[in-house]
Scaffold this motif. Structure first.
Motif, PDB file in Angstrom:
ATOM      1  N   ASN A 106       1.412   4.302   1.625  1.00 57.13           N
ATOM      2  CA  ASN A 106       1.022   4.914   2.898  1.00 57.13           C
ATOM      3  C   ASN A 106       1.082   6.427   2.906  1.00 57.13           C
ATOM      4  O   ASN A 106       0.494   7.071   3.786  1.00 57.13           O
ATOM      5  CB  ASN A 106       1.890   4.351   4.030  1.00 57.13           C
ATOM      6  N   PRO A 119       0.837  -1.205   0.000  1.00 56.00           N
ATOM      7  CA  PRO A 119       0.000   0.000   0.000  1.00 56.00           C
ATOM      8  C   PRO A 119       0.873   1.258   0.000  1.00 56.00           C
ATOM      9  O   PRO A 119       1.981   1.264   0.526  1.00 56.00           O
ATOM     10  CB  PRO A 119      -0.807  -0.107   1.285  1.00 56.00           C
ATOM     11  N   ALA A 158      -0.111   8.234   0.490  1.00 55.03           N
ATOM     12  CA  ALA A 158      -1.160   8.726  -0.406  1.00 55.03           C
ATOM     13  C   ALA A 158      -2.059   9.727   0.320  1.00 55.03           C
ATOM     14  O   ALA A 158      -2.341   9.569   1.517  1.00 55.03           O
ATOM     15  CB  ALA A 158      -2.001   7.565  -0.925  1.00 55.03           C
ATOM     16  N   TYR A 197      -5.329  10.491  -0.242  1.00 54.52           N
ATOM     17  CA  TYR A 197      -6.680   9.992   0.059  1.00 54.52           C
ATOM     18  C   TYR A 197      -6.715   8.461   0.130  1.00 54.52           C
ATOM     19  O   TYR A 197      -7.001   7.877   1.159  1.00 54.52           O
ATOM     20  CB  TYR A 197      -7.670  10.494  -0.989  1.00 54.52           C
ATOM     21  N   PHE A 198      -6.436   7.814  -1.002  1.00 49.64           N
ATOM     22  CA  PHE A 198      -6.442   6.356  -1.081  1.00 49.64           C
ATOM     23  C   PHE A 198      -5.151   5.893  -1.744  1.00 49.64           C
ATOM     24  O   PHE A 198      -4.599   6.582  -2.598  1.00 49.64           O
ATOM     25  CB  PHE A 198      -7.632   5.847  -1.914  1.00 49.64           C
ATOM     26  N   SER A 199      -4.697   4.717  -1.375  1.00 49.69           N
ATOM     27  CA  SER A 199      -3.560   4.114  -2.055  1.00 49.69           C
ATOM     28  C   SER A 199      -4.015   3.629  -3.430  1.00 49.69           C
ATOM     29  O   SER A 199      -4.969   2.855  -3.546  1.00 49.69           O
ATOM     30  CB  SER A 199      -3.031   2.933  -1.240  1.00 49.69           C
ATOM     31  N   ASP A 200      -3.332   4.085  -4.472  1.00 52.39           N
ATOM     32  CA  ASP A 200      -3.697   3.747  -5.850  1.00 52.39           C
ATOM     33  C   ASP A 200      -3.068   2.405  -6.213  1.00 52.39           C
ATOM     34  O   ASP A 200      -1.899   2.339  -6.596  1.00 52.39           O
ATOM     35  CB  ASP A 200      -3.190   4.860  -6.782  1.00 52.39           C
ATOM     36  N   ASP A 201      -3.848   1.337  -6.099  1.00 53.96           N
ATOM     37  CA  ASP A 201      -3.293  -0.014  -6.233  1.00 53.96           C
ATOM     38  C   ASP A 201      -3.680  -0.722  -7.529  1.00 53.96           C
ATOM     39  O   ASP A 201      -3.287  -1.869  -7.733  1.00 53.96           O
ATOM     40  CB  ASP A 201      -3.761  -0.888  -5.062  1.00 53.96           C
TER      41      ASP A 201
END
Length: 542
Positions: A169, A167, A171, A173-177
């Motif tokens: 960490n 992940p 990021a 807002y959200f982790s772009d995975d």
């Protein structure tokens, strides 16, 4: 259908039609083959829009699967808009890096993609499909653009690919995975309801088959069970079932049994109903491994454990180049592209990648050929200067063998050949008039034949001594030409040359020549339709 409008759209909608055909210049020293040929696996260095247009005479309607990984337009890629569209606004865009501060970056990206997607569609077979890697920066725009070009009815799916293991960490807002792979068919339904693009089933895996067991030692082998209930009410499915443990089972409200009572009794008699090891469970239908289809329907979520991730791809290319740093920072895993080819190709398909990058598409095609004995052919187009040193060099190494690879197949070498071409000068009739940049006989023949007939040019049919360049469904086509200005000034279609064409058969003859000394009666007698070079190349298409 909703229509996507963007700045510059009116100027690029038909821009692909205005792109002149360009010569494809063979480079023997960069190829890996005994004989450089446009029928070989291909790596082409040059602007991909011009290269796609140059491929049409040989490959229009021939490509089974296209995979492209265009710029994601994140603002960090330093890509440049370079299409020389005849508009003052578009001219202002030329040569400028498209970064995050560019308020027109989405418009420029769409203007870049639109003509390329139109040419890619022309290259696809009627039963072909295109897969495009993209992220959230342009995914929504790309869907609408492809709806317009390919037709929204030909949308196949939007695949989610897990591109990262760890992940992010930091990021905001959200982790772009994940990234997307958008798939469209050229035509889901080109010749009746049961024809069109049909995906292959994927090979069964040990994980998929692990669900099957044989707890009751059934002589028919391993099985798994499926729900006997359906999520609606059918009167024929409303009845009571008594389990071996004498428990009464009826369908819950809003449901019914999947089969009518008489079918249930047949299944029970045939030992196809399972009540659990204690005989008290809700009845389920047994499905035997021996009876299931020999493949798996592709899913729309692809996890890194199956198709690898970006870090795996970097390690893969580092191993190939035996370098401390990957020579290409954003490669795609060959396992990812391999899965696309398993779904969308057969053993003799042509695959194309017009944003070739690190050459992973060729690597995947060669690896799959070695695994299943296939003869897939690849076409790569790369515009950047690393086309030889990275794109082609990777392909050379995987063909010959990668000494330090842990993959025994890759270490041994995947085998194969490829021909390397540079994008040459445009075939422009004004230049022929002036004796400048004259194309070779075969290059002009390729261009003329396809433009005049709309059919594939076959270089094997060319007989330059007889001025014959090919035969279409309706015509025999002849070309009197040499890349020599004096020849062009002094050569004409004469009566002697008309007689040398041989006995007239059934098809009319199209003859391209700089001039003619025959009147209409002789042309009619010898069934010749004369087209003057350079003026009448497009005559038969109008």
């Amino acid at each position: 259908m909703a229509i996507l409008n963007f700045k510059g759209k009116t100027f690029v909608q038909n821009y692909h039609l205005a792109i002149p055909y360009h010569q494809l210049v063979p480079k023997k020293d960069k190829s890996l083959t005994d004989k450089v040929s446009l029928s070989d696996n291909l790596i082409i260095h040059g602007d991909n829009l011009k290269a796609l247009k140059a491929l049409l005479p040989n490959y229009a309607g021939k490509v089974k699967c296209i995979y492209i990984d265009p710029p994601y337009n994140t603002g960090n890629e330093n890509w440049v808009y370079n299409d020389n569209v005849n508009s003052p606004m578009m001219q202002e865009w030329l040569g400028r890096v498209v970064d995050k501060e560019d308020l027109t970056r989405h418009d420029k990206w769409l203007c870049m993609m639109m003509p390329r997607l139109k040419l890619l569609r022309e290259l696809l077979r009627e039963d072909g499909a295109i897969f495009v890697s993209i992220d959230d920066n342009e995914q929504h725009h790309l869907r609408m653009l492809m709806d317009e070009i390919f037709g929204e009815d030909n949308f196949v799916t939007n695949i989610i690919w897990q591109k990262k293991f760890s992940p992010q960490n930091d990021a905001k807002y959200f982790s772009d995975d994940h990234d997307f792979i958008i798939a469209y068919a050229k035509s889901k339904n080109f010749n009746g309801e049961n024809s069109g693009w049909i995906r292959n089933l994927l090979p069964r895996t040990e994980e998929a088959d692990a669900r099957y067991s044989n707890p009751d030692n059934d002589s028919r082998g391993a099985w798994t069970s499926g729900d006997l209930l359906r999520k609606d009410v059918q009167k024929s499915g409303l009845y009571e079932i008594i389990t071996p443990a004498k428990r009464a089972c009826v369908p819950p409200a809003g449901t019914s049994w999947r089969v009518p009572e008489y079918s249930y009794k047949e299944l029970l008699k045939d030992n196809r109903i399972w009540f659990g090891s204690d005989g008290k469970g809700v009845p389920r239908i047994k499905r035997f491994l021996s009876e299931v289809q020999q493949g798996i329907v592709p899913l729309t979520i692809w996890f890194r454990e199956e198709v690898e991730d970006t870090e795996s791809a970097r390690k893969e290319i580092k191993a190939i180049f035996h370098d401390s740093e990957a020579p290409f920072q954003t490669p795609k895993p060959t396992a990812l592209i391999n899965k696309i080819f398993l779904i969308a190709t057969d053993k003799n398909s042509i695959v194309l990648d017009s944003f070739a990058g690190s050459g992973a598409t060729a690597h995947a095609a060669l690896a799959l050929n070695k695994k299943d004995g296939g003869n897939r052919k690849f076409i790569l187009v790369e515009c950047e200067d690393y086309a030889d040193k990275i794109t082609a060099e990777r392909v050379r190494r995987v063909i010959k063998g990668v000494k330090y690879s842990k993959d025994e197949s890759l270490k041994e070498g995947l085998g194969g050949t490829f021909s390397y071409f540079e994008l040459g000068d445009a075939i422009e009739m004004e230049s022929i008039l002036e004796g400048k940049k004259l194309p070779s006989y075969n290059e002009l023949a390729r261009y003329i034949f396809y433009t005049a007939t709309g059919e594939e040019f076959d270089p094997k049919k060319v007989n330059e001594k007889k001025n014959f360049i090919g035969e279409s469904k309706d015509y025999e086509v002849y070309l009197f030409y040499k890349p020599d200005y004096e020849y062009l000034k002094t050569t004409a279609l004469t009566l002697d040359k008309a007689k040398e064409l041989g006995v007239f058969k059934k098809k009319k003859r199209i003859v391209f020549a700089p001039s003619k000394y025959l009147d209409a009666d002789y042309l009619l007698q010898y069934r010749i339709e004369y087209c003057q070079l350079p003026f009448e190349i497009y005559k038969l298409k109008e």
